[in-house]
Design a protein around this motif. Sequence first.
Motif, short mmCIF file in Angstrom:
data_model
loop_
_atom_site.label_atom_id
_atom_site.label_comp_id
_atom_site.label_asym_id
_atom_site.label_seq_id
_atom_site.Cartn_x
_atom_site.Cartn_y
_atom_site.Cartn_z
N GLU A 60 0.83 -1.20 0.00
CA GLU A 60 0.00 0.00 0.00
C GLU A 60 0.87 1.26 0.00
N THR A 61 1.97 1.25 0.74
CA THR A 61 2.88 2.39 0.78
C THR A 61 3.53 2.58 -0.59
N LEU A 62 4.00 1.48 -1.19
CA LEU A 62 4.61 1.58 -2.52
C LEU A 62 3.58 2.06 -3.55
N ASP A 63 2.35 1.59 -3.44
CA ASP A 63 1.30 2.02 -4.35
C ASP A 63 1.03 3.51 -4.20
N ALA A 64 1.00 4.00 -2.96
CA ALA A 64 0.78 5.43 -2.72
C ALA A 64 1.92 6.26 -3.32
N LEU A 65 3.15 5.77 -3.20
CA LEU A 65 4.29 6.47 -3.79
C LEU A 65 4.21 6.46 -5.31
N ALA A 66 3.86 5.31 -5.90
CA ALA A 66 3.74 5.22 -7.36
C ALA A 66 2.67 6.18 -7.87
N ILE A 67 1.55 6.26 -7.18
CA ILE A 67 0.48 7.19 -7.58
C ILE A 67 0.96 8.63 -7.46
N ALA A 68 1.63 8.95 -6.37
CA ALA A 68 2.14 10.31 -6.17
C ALA A 68 3.18 10.68 -7.23
N LEU A 69 3.94 9.70 -7.69
CA LEU A 69 4.96 9.93 -8.72
C LEU A 69 4.39 9.81 -10.13
N ARG A 70 3.15 9.33 -10.22
CA ARG A 70 2.45 9.13 -11.50
C ARG A 70 3.19 8.13 -12.40
N ILE A 71 3.52 6.99 -11.80
CA ILE A 71 4.19 5.92 -12.53
C ILE A 71 3.52 4.60 -12.16
N PRO A 72 3.70 3.55 -12.99
CA PRO A 72 3.21 2.23 -12.60
C PRO A 72 3.97 1.72 -11.38
N LEU A 73 3.30 0.96 -10.55
CA LEU A 73 3.94 0.39 -9.36
C LEU A 73 5.19 -0.41 -9.74
N THR A 74 5.16 -1.10 -10.86
CA THR A 74 6.31 -1.92 -11.28
C THR A 74 7.56 -1.08 -11.50
N SER A 108 10.50 -13.25 -21.09
CA SER A 108 9.65 -13.30 -19.90
C SER A 108 10.32 -12.51 -18.78
N GLY A 109 9.61 -12.34 -17.70
CA GLY A 109 10.14 -11.55 -16.60
C GLY A 109 9.84 -10.07 -16.76
N ASN A 110 8.89 -9.73 -17.65
CA ASN A 110 8.51 -8.34 -17.86
C ASN A 110 7.03 -8.13 -17.58
N SER A 111 6.72 -6.97 -17.10
CA SER A 111 5.35 -6.52 -17.00
C SER A 111 5.10 -5.70 -18.27
N LEU A 112 4.05 -6.01 -19.00
CA LEU A 112 3.78 -5.31 -20.25
C LEU A 112 2.56 -4.40 -20.13
N GLU A 113 2.69 -3.21 -20.68
CA GLU A 113 1.57 -2.28 -20.80
C GLU A 113 1.47 -1.92 -22.27
N ILE A 114 0.25 -1.92 -22.81
CA ILE A 114 0.04 -1.54 -24.21
C ILE A 114 -0.80 -0.27 -24.23
N TRP A 115 -0.29 0.74 -24.92
CA TRP A 115 -0.93 2.04 -24.97
C TRP A 115 -1.18 2.44 -26.42
N ARG A 116 -2.21 3.21 -26.65
CA ARG A 116 -2.42 3.83 -27.96
C ARG A 116 -2.12 5.31 -27.78
N LEU A 117 -1.22 5.82 -28.58
CA LEU A 117 -0.81 7.23 -28.51
C LEU A 117 -1.26 7.90 -29.80
N ARG A 118 -2.12 8.91 -29.68
CA ARG A 118 -2.57 9.67 -30.84
C ARG A 118 -2.15 11.12 -30.64
N MET A 119 -1.33 11.60 -31.54
CA MET A 119 -0.79 12.95 -31.42
C MET A 119 -1.21 13.80 -32.62
N PRO A 120 -1.77 14.97 -32.36
CA PRO A 120 -2.15 15.86 -33.46
C PRO A 120 -0.90 16.49 -34.10
N PRO A 121 -1.05 17.13 -35.26
CA PRO A 121 0.09 17.77 -35.91
C PRO A 121 0.73 18.82 -35.00
#
Length: 191
Positions: A60-74, A108-121
Amino acid sequence: MTPPPGERRPASSTAIAVGAQIRQRREQRGMSSAELARRAGLSKATLSKLEAGQGNPTIETLDALAIALRIPLTDLLARDTDPGPVFVPGTDLADGEVGRELLRRISSGNSLEIWRLRMPPGTHLDGVPHATGTIEHLLVSSGHLTAGPADAPADLHAGDMLAFAGDAPHVYRTGPEAADVTVVIASPIIT
């Protein structure tokens, strides 16, 4: 075995690695210890111990820090690796031809996140460094994008794929046309 009263238990390598990640992510964001502690709901003393590798934080402490830093817990649990940038240019197909290409194998041994990034001109986005050992994979679906390590971005077009170390400063830029990109973030998992 519990140490005798008055003796400190030596810091574990995991506690030291997690503490280093917390400190590095905080400093990358230009955040003071006091600010991070406030955002995560911790005392400054607790944060100081964690960054020094002397704490035993709950999930829970690590999760709170990850949220405060705006990063995934991993990101707080990752360790070092660096494969360097890998560029795979798009290929052409004849009309009616089906194409299937292996672009990158992720071990193996990785946590994967898949994102769609759409950027305007005409858009510029600075990527926030992820945990040590994280690799970003970009596959351009449409448009044109200049992206990758901040000191050596690549010029990407539809069909191109780029893999690079996501634990260093990186950038994404579009010119006169928009870009639609699939982003796969592979972060090492601590075992």
